[in-house]
Design a protein around this motif. Structure first.
Motif, PDB file in Angstrom:
ATOM      1  N   MET A 184       0.722  -1.082   0.182  1.00  0.00           N
ATOM      2  CA  MET A 184      -0.429  -0.086   0.362  1.00  0.00           C
ATOM      3  C   MET A 184       0.990   0.872   0.424  1.00  0.00           C
ATOM      4  N   ALA A 185       0.769   2.269  -0.869  1.00  0.00           N
ATOM      5  CA  ALA A 185       0.785   3.675  -0.745  1.00  0.00           C
ATOM      6  C   ALA A 185      -0.161   4.390   0.125  1.00  0.00           C
ATOM      7  N   TYR A 186       1.274   5.302  -0.112  1.00  0.00           N
ATOM      8  CA  TYR A 186      -0.167   6.892   1.252  1.00  0.00           C
ATOM      9  C   TYR A 186       0.224   8.097   0.277  1.00  0.00           C
ATOM     10  N   TRP A 187      -1.183   8.554   0.422  1.00  0.00           N
ATOM     11  CA  TRP A 187      -0.689  10.212  -0.415  1.00  0.00           C
ATOM     12  C   TRP A 187      -1.437  11.185   0.231  1.00  0.00           C
ATOM     13  N   LEU A 188      -0.995  12.047  -0.272  1.00  0.00           N
ATOM     14  CA  LEU A 188      -1.660  13.880   0.252  1.00  0.00           C
ATOM     15  C   LEU A 188      -2.694  14.318  -0.224  1.00  0.00           C
ATOM     16  N   PHE A 189      -4.207  14.298  -0.320  1.00  0.00           N
ATOM     17  CA  PHE A 189      -5.239  15.392  -1.110  1.00  0.00           C
ATOM     18  C   PHE A 189      -5.010  16.698  -0.553  1.00  0.00           C
ATOM     19  N   LYS A 190      -4.544  17.580  -1.234  1.00  0.00           N
ATOM     20  CA  LYS A 190      -4.641  19.061  -0.624  1.00  0.00           C
ATOM     21  C   LYS A 190      -6.851  19.778  -1.566  1.00  0.00           C
ATOM     22  N   SER A 191      -7.464  20.160  -0.697  1.00  0.00           N
ATOM     23  CA  SER A 191      -8.335  21.324  -1.537  1.00  0.00           C
ATOM     24  C   SER A 191      -8.800  22.333  -0.159  1.00  0.00           C
ATOM     25  N   GLU A 192      -9.049  23.700  -1.776  1.00  0.00           N
ATOM     26  CA  GLU A 192      -9.183  24.762  -0.053  1.00  0.00           C
ATOM     27  C   GLU A 192     -10.585  24.828   0.380  1.00  0.00           C
ATOM     28  N   GLY A 249      -4.604   7.651   2.032  1.00  0.00           N
ATOM     29  CA  GLY A 249      -4.152   9.581   1.925  1.00  0.00           C
ATOM     30  C   GLY A 249      -4.284  10.642   2.622  1.00  0.00           C
ATOM     31  N   PHE A 250      -3.983  11.484   3.051  1.00  0.00           N
ATOM     32  CA  PHE A 250      -4.265  12.436   4.169  1.00  0.00           C
ATOM     33  C   PHE A 250      -5.307  13.124   3.111  1.00  0.00           C
ATOM     34  N   PHE A 251      -6.363  13.848   3.720  1.00  0.00           N
ATOM     35  CA  PHE A 251      -7.934  15.367   3.719  1.00  0.00           C
ATOM     36  C   PHE A 251      -6.441  16.446   4.099  1.00  0.00           C
ATOM     37  N   THR A 259      -8.501  10.960   6.713  1.00  0.00           N
ATOM     38  CA  THR A 259      -7.568  10.159   5.956  1.00  0.00           C
ATOM     39  C   THR A 259      -8.646   9.823   4.976  1.00  0.00           C
ATOM     40  N   VAL A 260      -8.508   9.203   3.741  1.00  0.00           N
ATOM     41  CA  VAL A 260      -9.314   8.805   2.741  1.00  0.00           C
ATOM     42  C   VAL A 260      -8.748   7.631   1.739  1.00  0.00           C
ATOM     43  N   GLU A 261      -9.430   6.905   0.712  1.00  0.00           N
ATOM     44  CA  GLU A 261      -8.809   5.862   0.365  1.00  0.00           C
ATOM     45  C   GLU A 261      -9.165   6.087  -0.914  1.00  0.00           C
ATOM     46  N   VAL A 262      -8.226   5.492  -1.404  1.00  0.00           N
ATOM     47  CA  VAL A 262      -8.559   5.076  -3.108  1.00  0.00           C
ATOM     48  C   VAL A 262      -9.332   4.609  -3.494  1.00  0.00           C
ATOM     49  N   ARG A 265       3.287  22.903  -3.004  1.00  0.00           N
ATOM     50  CA  ARG A 265       1.471  24.140  -3.775  1.00  0.00           C
ATOM     51  C   ARG A 265       1.242  22.957  -4.672  1.00  0.00           C
ATOM     52  N   LEU A 266       2.067  21.260  -4.396  1.00  0.00           N
ATOM     53  CA  LEU A 266       1.668  20.307  -5.140  1.00  0.00           C
ATOM     54  C   LEU A 266       0.103  19.596  -4.501  1.00  0.00           C
ATOM     55  N   SER A 267      -0.913  19.913  -4.955  1.00  0.00           N
ATOM     56  CA  SER A 267      -1.887  19.767  -4.994  1.00  0.00           C
ATOM     57  C   SER A 267      -2.198  17.951  -4.809  1.00  0.00           C
ATOM     58  N   VAL A 268      -1.523  16.727  -5.578  1.00  0.00           N
ATOM     59  CA  VAL A 268      -1.690  15.163  -4.592  1.00  0.00           C
ATOM     60  C   VAL A 268      -0.658  15.171  -4.501  1.00  0.00           C
ATOM     61  N   GLN A 269       0.163  14.683  -3.544  1.00  0.00           N
ATOM     62  CA  GLN A 269       1.305  14.142  -3.324  1.00  0.00           C
ATOM     63  C   GLN A 269       2.030  12.680  -2.482  1.00  0.00           C
ATOM     64  N   PRO A 270       3.184  12.176  -2.506  1.00  0.00           N
ATOM     65  CA  PRO A 270       2.953  10.558  -2.027  1.00  0.00           C
ATOM     66  C   PRO A 270       3.269  11.595  -0.360  1.00  0.00           C
ATOM     67  N   VAL A 271       3.356  10.638   0.554  1.00  0.00           N
ATOM     68  CA  VAL A 271       3.760  10.284   1.912  1.00  0.00           C
ATOM     69  C   VAL A 271       4.291   8.693   1.621  1.00  0.00           C
ATOM     70  N   THR A 272       5.227   9.713   3.180  1.00  0.00           N
ATOM     71  CA  THR A 272       5.763   7.660   3.005  1.00  0.00           C
ATOM     72  C   THR A 272       5.196   7.067   4.328  1.00  0.00           C
ATOM     73  N   LYS A 273       5.683   5.927   5.035  1.00  0.00           N
ATOM     74  CA  LYS A 273       5.379   5.447   5.847  1.00  0.00           C
ATOM     75  C   LYS A 273       5.194   6.082   7.423  1.00  0.00           C
ATOM     76  N   ALA A 274       6.412   6.290   6.891  1.00  0.00           N
ATOM     77  CA  ALA A 274       7.216   6.898   8.001  1.00  0.00           C
ATOM     78  C   ALA A 274       6.046   7.881   8.463  1.00  0.00           C
ATOM     79  N   GLU A 275       6.384   9.319   7.330  1.00  0.00           N
ATOM     80  CA  GLU A 275       5.432  10.108   7.480  1.00  0.00           C
ATOM     81  C   GLU A 275       4.100   9.806   7.721  1.00  0.00           C
ATOM     82  N   TRP A 276       3.460   9.062   7.573  1.00  0.00           N
ATOM     83  CA  TRP A 276       2.644   8.661   7.539  1.00  0.00           C
ATOM     84  C   TRP A 276       2.132   8.333   9.263  1.00  0.00           C
ATOM     85  N   ASP A 277       2.530   7.314   9.578  1.00  0.00           N
ATOM     86  CA  ASP A 277       2.393   6.874  11.080  1.00  0.00           C
ATOM     87  C   ASP A 277       3.031   7.972  11.858  1.00  0.00           C
TER      88      ASP A 277
END
Length: 137
Positions: free
Chosen positions: A1-9, A49-51, A63-66, A117-129
């Motif tokens: 599994m991979a982890y992400w961050l989704f940004k929204s105003e 991912g993180f919202f 948190t969200v799921e693809v 500023r990047l609206s969709v970005q990767p997050v490492t497992k360590a960062e996620w935790d």
């Protein structure tokens, strides 16, 4: 599994709106950045991912799921733009503000810190935790 961050105003698409979509989720549409699009093309079903509320709030709130692989973004007929569908999993007990992320030396290399500023970005497992712990999840 991979982890992400989704940004929204919040004025465009808020956590509450995402939650209201329930199990059906929603397209993460409108992304017009090639790097962010390419990240969505890498996503797999079940990735999490993180919202993140950008602009005024600047905090990770849930948190969200693809739930759908990358596909044509329905908001454009331009076939260069893809998106994924996501559903809300749950809120963080305590939102994690960008200032908290920047203050933690363990997160110094996080994309959110280096390229906020990047609206969709990767997050490492360590960062996620680390962020899940900061948010009480």
């Amino acid at each position: 599994m991979a982890y992400w961050l989704f940004k929204s105003e919040t004025s465009t698409w808020s956590w509450d709106q995402q939650v209201a979509k329930g199990e059906a989720g929603e397209e993460w549409d409108g992304v017009r950045n090639y790097q962010a699009r390419n990240f969505m093309r890498e996503m797999k079903l079940g990735d999490q991912g993180f919202f993140y509320h950008s602009q005024k709030d600047r905090e990770i709130v849930g948190t969200v799921e693809v739930i759908a692989d990358a596909h044509q973004d329905s908001t454009t007929e331009d076939d260069r733009w893809d998106c994924v569908d996501i559903k809300a999993l749950g809120p963080l007990k305590s939102p994690v503000h960008l200032d908290q992320v920047k203050a933690d030396p363990r997160l110094a290399d996080m994309v959110l810190v280096k390229n906020s500023r990047l609206s969709v970005q990767p997050v490492t497992k360590a960062e996620w935790d680390i962020i899940c712990a900061m948010g009480g999840v």
